[in-house]
Design a protein around this motif. Structure first.
Motif, PDB file in Angstrom:
ATOM      1  N   ALA A 172       2.945   4.095   4.957  1.00  0.00           N
ATOM      2  CA  ALA A 172       2.791   3.753   3.542  1.00  0.00           C
ATOM      3  C   ALA A 172       1.893   2.533   3.384  1.00  0.00           C
ATOM      4  O   ALA A 172       1.070   2.466   2.453  1.00  0.00           O
ATOM      5  N   GLU A 176      -1.668   2.242   1.509  1.00  0.00           N
ATOM      6  CA  GLU A 176      -1.917   1.239   0.468  1.00  0.00           C
ATOM      7  C   GLU A 176      -3.247   0.534   0.709  1.00  0.00           C
ATOM      8  O   GLU A 176      -4.059   0.355  -0.206  1.00  0.00           O
ATOM      9  N   THR A 303      -0.551  -5.842   0.946  1.00  0.00           N
ATOM     10  CA  THR A 303      -0.456  -4.494   0.402  1.00  0.00           C
ATOM     11  C   THR A 303      -1.612  -4.268  -0.566  1.00  0.00           C
ATOM     12  O   THR A 303      -2.522  -5.090  -0.675  1.00  0.00           O
ATOM     13  N   PRO A 408       1.605   6.025  -1.739  1.00  0.00           N
ATOM     14  CA  PRO A 408       1.229   5.274  -2.942  1.00  0.00           C
ATOM     15  C   PRO A 408       0.296   6.110  -3.808  1.00  0.00           C
ATOM     16  O   PRO A 408      -0.673   6.691  -3.310  1.00  0.00           O
ATOM     17  N   GLN A 470      -0.901   1.669  -8.842  1.00  0.00           N
ATOM     18  CA  GLN A 470      -0.539   0.683  -7.830  1.00  0.00           C
ATOM     19  C   GLN A 470       0.964   0.494  -7.727  1.00  0.00           C
ATOM     20  O   GLN A 470       1.477   0.166  -6.653  1.00  0.00           O
ATOM     21  N   ASN A 471       1.680   0.705  -8.814  1.00  0.00           N
ATOM     22  CA  ASN A 471       3.118   0.427  -8.846  1.00  0.00           C
ATOM     23  C   ASN A 471       3.980   1.661  -8.584  1.00  0.00           C
ATOM     24  O   ASN A 471       5.185   1.613  -8.802  1.00  0.00           O
ATOM     25  N   PHE A 473       4.994   5.076  -6.013  1.00  0.00           N
ATOM     26  CA  PHE A 473       4.926   5.926  -4.827  1.00  0.00           C
ATOM     27  C   PHE A 473       5.442   7.303  -5.222  1.00  0.00           C
ATOM     28  O   PHE A 473       6.398   7.416  -5.990  1.00  0.00           O
TER      29      PHE A 473
END
Length: 616
Positions: A172, A176, A303, A408, A470-471, A473
């Protein structure tokens, strides 16, 4: 008309010269496209005045008696802009001039823009900085892609499948960093003012750096800590998660003759520790309330969010959200006292809701914000305290298991290092087949998962997540189908107070006017911008263009899915609210955040225009 400016070049010698030259050309196109998109989307240029003949379009600029010509320009339902050819400016009575980058475009349309001359010059500087940083990013990615193909290529045709099966320590995180391409709406999507090219390479996620995060010590009575679990012992919590670092920190205090019990460990972003803290908190250092310890720290890597770092790239350890007093994209990326207090409080509320609702059929989970700490400024100055704070966030990889894999959402828009096509097409191919019908089927499953999760939270509890690319998953099952949204970052989550109270719950706000609102409009605006526009609409457009399939197929799926979720929830929502929200989301105009106007006005406060509802 002023001469069209030439943007500054980055430090080319830092990366391969050939890769840099190719990246320079691509970055110019990206910068020009996003700025042109913002100009049309925010009605600074009038799309109704475009005159199109074949592949060419002309736009008269009445204020300066000139004309812009575009080759291969198309504008979509949400103001999205596609530009496959060149742009030229035709001043009256003069030879045409090529427009090859964003600053040149702004010079052409300057008389039509709001703000003052110095505001425009500041914006031009930000655009040039973004362009230079994007060149560095794109040049580095060419070499990085070669490395990934060598490491993971072979048995699997798809990058995501190869990564999932490779036993990578933290897939993950790799996704990112690979997916760090910038906000899809921001003209200044790579701006990092205050950093040299060397510092951009050393600190930014798209270059996979390892950062040395110093551990400072702040006097225990000069800091406020907040725990999602209620009360807690911060020093013990830190020692449990970071035992080696805590031991080195305690040893450093002992060498200074200090009792560890009087202090709290405080990680600092390396930029902050070098450039900001010694100056901004000189008084606290002089008074002995803040100690900058030599040689004590931990290794971490960033990240997709520049300021949020992962200790040792771990798939289990908490992420550290650290203040960075730099203008990144459009605002300073500090950590407000509000966030350090409300993050854990909101986590506690959301955890209770998810338990009550069984995650809305398992479609929603969260990345917890478990602990927050901020400096207590003696003048109660939050604008100062936000430069000395930290928020500890759970690790998304902790949610992975043999059956589920977090990706993501922002990474889906990046090209695969294997094929050069968007990574979203790999999920389409793996789950439904690599064709247009498969793309529509994948989008339907993705949209159903996201809307079940987020419309349920919004309509039943009044909670609007800032679940943009971006926020978010997307959790994939064994067959690579999306089954759950994993939402993170509650800093600008908004809650409709009357709806939350109607559900029998309450949240103690940090301060009146933040987080909890009596009016539904600011809460709805957050859902519309972050989820419907920046997440689902952008994914629909990506898939439509990747497969050459008419966009209306994806808009039809999105509308039907919203209709279905509204119908499923009707019995649980007050009838008046249900009707009003359905009209607002499916019939009325949508708000559109105006990033270019915000930069021209030099404000971090949201500025909204409107756009026709693409689902109406």
């Amino acid at each position: 008309m002023n001469a069209i400016p030439t943007p500054l070049k980055p430090t080319d010698h830092l990366l391969d010269a050939v890769a840099t030259e190719l990246a320079w050309s691509e970055a110019r196109k990206r910068s020009l496209q996003r700025t042109l998109q913002a100009l049309f989307r925010e009605h600074l240029l009038n799309r109704d005045q475009l005159i199109t003949e074949g592949a060419g379009s002309w736009l008269p600029l009445w204020s300066q008696q000139g004309v812009l010509r575009f080759e291969g320009l198309s504008l979509g339902r949400i103001g999205d802009c596609r530009l496959t050819g060149s742009v030229s400016y035709y001043p009256t009575g003069e030879r045409p001039q090529p427009v090859t980058h964003a600053a040149a475009l702004l010079a052409c349309v300057a008389p039509s823009l709001p703000g003052r001359g110095e505001d425009l010059q500041r914006l031009v500087h930000e655009l040039d900085n973004s362009l230079a940083n994007d060149v560095l990013c794109l040049a580095y990615r060419r070499t990085w892609a070669q490395s990934l193909r060598a490491e993971l290529g072979g048995a699997d045709a798809y990058f995501i499948a190869a990564l999932r099966r490779a036993g990578h320590a933290n897939p993950a995180l790799l996704l990112e960093q690979w997916g760090t391409l910038g906000h899809p709406w921001h003209p200044t999507f790579k701006t990092k003012l205050g950093l040299s090219a060397d510092e951009v390479l050393a600190l930014s996620p798209e270059f996979q750096p390892t950062l040395r995060v110093p551990l400072a010590a702040i006097r225990a009575d000069k800091a406020r800590t907040t725990f999602a679990a209620g009360d807690g012992d911060y020093a013990a919590w830190f020692a449990h998660h970071f035992p080696a670092s805590a031991q080195r920190w305690e040893a450093a205090l002992a060498r200074l003759g200090e009792r560890a019990a009087d202090w709290l460990p405080l990680p600092l972003h390396p930029f902050q520790a070098r450039k900001v803290i010694p100056r901004k908190f000189a008084a606290e250092i002089a008074h002995g309330d803040l100690l900058l310890l030599d040689g004590v720290g931990l290794d971490a890597t960033p990240t997709m969010s520049f300021r949020t770092v992962v200790p040792a790239g771990s798939p289990a350890l908490p992420h550290l959200k650290l203040p960075v007093s730099l203008r990144l994209t459009s605002v300073q990326r500090t950590v407000s006292p509000k966030s350090t207090v409300m993050g854990p409080r909101i986590t506690r509320l959301l955890a209770a809701i998810l338990e009550r609702e069984h995650g809305f059929g398992g479609t929603l989970d969260i990345v917890r914000e478990d602990v927050g700490l901020h400096y207590i400024d003696p003048q109660d100055d939050d604008d100062r305290a936000r430069h000395l704070a930290i928020l500890y966030r759970a690790n998304p990889m902790a949610k992975a298991d043999r059956g589920r894999f977090p990706v993501p959402v922002g990474a889906l828009f990046a090209e695969s290092p294997f094929s050069g096509r968007p990574l979203a097409t790999e999920l389409v191919a793996l789950a439904h087949g690599d064709h247009a019908a498969g793309a529509v089927a994948y989008f339907g499953r993705h949209a159903r998962t996201v809307l079940t999760a987020l419309l349920s939270a919004y309509l039943v509890y009044g909670i609007a997540f800032e679940a943009h690319q971006q926020n978010s998953f997307i959790m994939l099952d064994d067959g690579y189908a999306p089954v759950q949204l994993l939402a993170r970052d509650f800093g600008d989550l908004r809650i409709h107070g009357p709806t939350l109270r109607r559900a029998g719950l309450a949240l103690d706000a940090y301060r009146a006017g933040f987080t909890v609102y009596d009016d539904d409009e600011p809460v709805r605006d957050k859902l519309l911008h972050a989820v419907l526009l920046c997440h689902l609409s952008e994914l629909a457009l990506l898939l439509a263009h990747a497969y050459g399939h008419p966009e209306h197929h994806f808009w039809d799926v999105l509308r039907r899915t919203m209709d279905d979720v509204f119908a499923d929830l009707r019995a649980r929502v007050h009838e008046r609210r249900w009707q009003a929200e359905r009209e607002a989301l499916l019939a009325h105009d949508w708000p559109a955040k105006s990033f270019l106007r915000m930069r021209l006005l030099d404000t971090s406060d949201d500025v909204h225009g409107t756009m026709p509802n693409p689902l109406a």
